[in-house]
Design a protein around this motif. Sequence first.
Motif, PDB file in Angstrom:
ATOM      1  N   LYS A 195     -44.046 -18.645   2.306  1.00  0.00           N
ATOM      2  CA  LYS A 195     -43.122 -19.732   2.431  1.00  0.00           C
ATOM      3  C   LYS A 195     -41.638 -19.007   1.975  1.00  0.00           C
ATOM      4  O   LYS A 195     -40.637 -19.496   2.613  1.00  0.00           O
ATOM      5  N   LEU A 196     -41.604 -18.033   1.179  1.00  0.00           N
ATOM      6  CA  LEU A 196     -40.359 -17.644   0.456  1.00  0.00           C
ATOM      7  C   LEU A 196     -40.034 -16.338   1.059  1.00  0.00           C
ATOM      8  O   LEU A 196     -38.667 -15.722   1.009  1.00  0.00           O
ATOM      9  N   GLY A 197     -41.132 -15.713   1.599  1.00  0.00           N
ATOM     10  CA  GLY A 197     -41.070 -14.265   2.038  1.00  0.00           C
ATOM     11  C   GLY A 197     -40.795 -13.320   0.785  1.00  0.00           C
ATOM     12  O   GLY A 197     -40.195 -12.062   0.851  1.00  0.00           O
ATOM     13  N   TRP A 198     -41.329 -13.761  -0.409  1.00  0.00           N
ATOM     14  CA  TRP A 198     -41.406 -12.802  -1.538  1.00  0.00           C
ATOM     15  C   TRP A 198     -42.367 -11.693  -1.304  1.00  0.00           C
ATOM     16  O   TRP A 198     -43.340 -11.745  -0.504  1.00  0.00           O
ATOM     17  N   SER A 199     -41.734 -10.403  -1.531  1.00  0.00           N
ATOM     18  CA  SER A 199     -42.613  -9.230  -1.162  1.00  0.00           C
ATOM     19  C   SER A 199     -43.709  -9.073  -1.850  1.00  0.00           C
ATOM     20  O   SER A 199     -44.683  -8.070  -1.738  1.00  0.00           O
ATOM     21  N   GLY A 200     -43.969  -9.650  -3.140  1.00  0.00           N
ATOM     22  CA  GLY A 200     -44.880  -9.331  -4.078  1.00  0.00           C
ATOM     23  C   GLY A 200     -44.631  -8.489  -5.213  1.00  0.00           C
ATOM     24  O   GLY A 200     -43.412  -8.111  -5.310  1.00  0.00           O
ATOM     25  N   PRO A 201     -45.660  -8.188  -6.030  1.00  0.00           N
ATOM     26  CA  PRO A 201     -45.090  -7.333  -7.488  1.00  0.00           C
ATOM     27  C   PRO A 201     -45.051  -6.108  -7.016  1.00  0.00           C
ATOM     28  O   PRO A 201     -45.507  -5.561  -5.956  1.00  0.00           O
ATOM     29  N   LEU A 202     -43.989  -5.325  -7.389  1.00  0.00           N
ATOM     30  CA  LEU A 202     -43.648  -3.771  -7.206  1.00  0.00           C
ATOM     31  C   LEU A 202     -44.135  -3.133  -8.611  1.00  0.00           C
ATOM     32  O   LEU A 202     -44.057  -2.010  -8.560  1.00  0.00           O
ATOM     33  N   HIS A 203     -44.486  -3.876  -9.487  1.00  0.00           N
ATOM     34  CA  HIS A 203     -45.400  -2.744 -10.840  1.00  0.00           C
ATOM     35  C   HIS A 203     -46.916  -3.084 -10.745  1.00  0.00           C
ATOM     36  O   HIS A 203     -47.321  -4.109 -10.171  1.00  0.00           O
ATOM     37  N   SER A 204     -47.379  -2.162 -11.335  1.00  0.00           N
ATOM     38  CA  SER A 204     -49.030  -2.366 -11.615  1.00  0.00           C
ATOM     39  C   SER A 204     -49.031  -2.257 -13.068  1.00  0.00           C
ATOM     40  O   SER A 204     -48.246  -1.618 -13.904  1.00  0.00           O
ATOM     41  N   LEU A 205     -50.072  -2.944 -13.632  1.00  0.00           N
ATOM     42  CA  LEU A 205     -50.398  -2.743 -15.121  1.00  0.00           C
ATOM     43  C   LEU A 205     -50.582  -1.316 -15.573  1.00  0.00           C
ATOM     44  O   LEU A 205     -50.468  -1.147 -16.560  1.00  0.00           O
ATOM     45  N   LYS A 206     -51.378  -0.542 -14.529  1.00  0.00           N
ATOM     46  CA  LYS A 206     -51.989   0.860 -14.996  1.00  0.00           C
ATOM     47  C   LYS A 206     -50.486   1.526 -15.272  1.00  0.00           C
ATOM     48  O   LYS A 206     -50.500   2.200 -16.101  1.00  0.00           O
ATOM     49  N   ASP A 207     -49.605   1.290 -14.129  1.00  0.00           N
ATOM     50  CA  ASP A 207     -48.192   2.260 -14.471  1.00  0.00           C
ATOM     51  C   ASP A 207     -47.430   1.738 -15.688  1.00  0.00           C
ATOM     52  O   ASP A 207     -47.193   2.677 -16.543  1.00  0.00           O
ATOM     53  N   ASP A 208     -47.399   0.407 -15.984  1.00  0.00           N
ATOM     54  CA  ASP A 208     -46.671  -0.173 -17.189  1.00  0.00           C
ATOM     55  C   ASP A 208     -47.328   0.211 -18.314  1.00  0.00           C
ATOM     56  O   ASP A 208     -46.601   0.680 -19.250  1.00  0.00           O
TER      57      ASP A 208
END
Length: 161
Positions: free
Chosen positions: A89-102
């Motif tokens: 609905k909002l065109g949000w691209s989704g998360p850019l981060h991953s738990l593994k990388d963080d």
Amino acid sequence: LSLTNAEDVASLLAAPLNDEAAAIAQRVFNCGTDQLVSYDEVAYLCAEAAGIDKDKVMIEHYDADLFGKATFPFRMTDFYVAPDTAKEKLGWSGPLHSLKDDLQSFYYESYVARGGPTKKMSLIKDWEITVGSKTSLPEYGSSIYDKFDPIILEVPAAPAE
């Protein structure tokens, strides 16, 4: 388990600005990530970030049925949120981060900066909770926590008034 980076949460919270009319029409959106991991996977990811071999990770699972508990804390069913509606609905691209990388960057680096694996830690509060919550269970013959106790603690009786 859904662990979401704060920057991803912030971008999702700003997403209604992409389409205010859609945000008003929908009104409620789940705030989270669609990159789900199990508790075991979190333990393995933490070990990997710390340079510990996966085969050295010891994971203990409790018997949820034995204690009348859910497999997920405070719920009788598995639970997670998905940001699919915000994407649609909002065109949000989704998360850019991953738990593994963080875990491998920010969290582990912060852990090392605070003394990391060489820092002496006090586990006394953990022991107080474990010992203080002992319950005898007939099927175990004693407390299930006994197998974890390296010492026997004598607790003096309260003085009579």
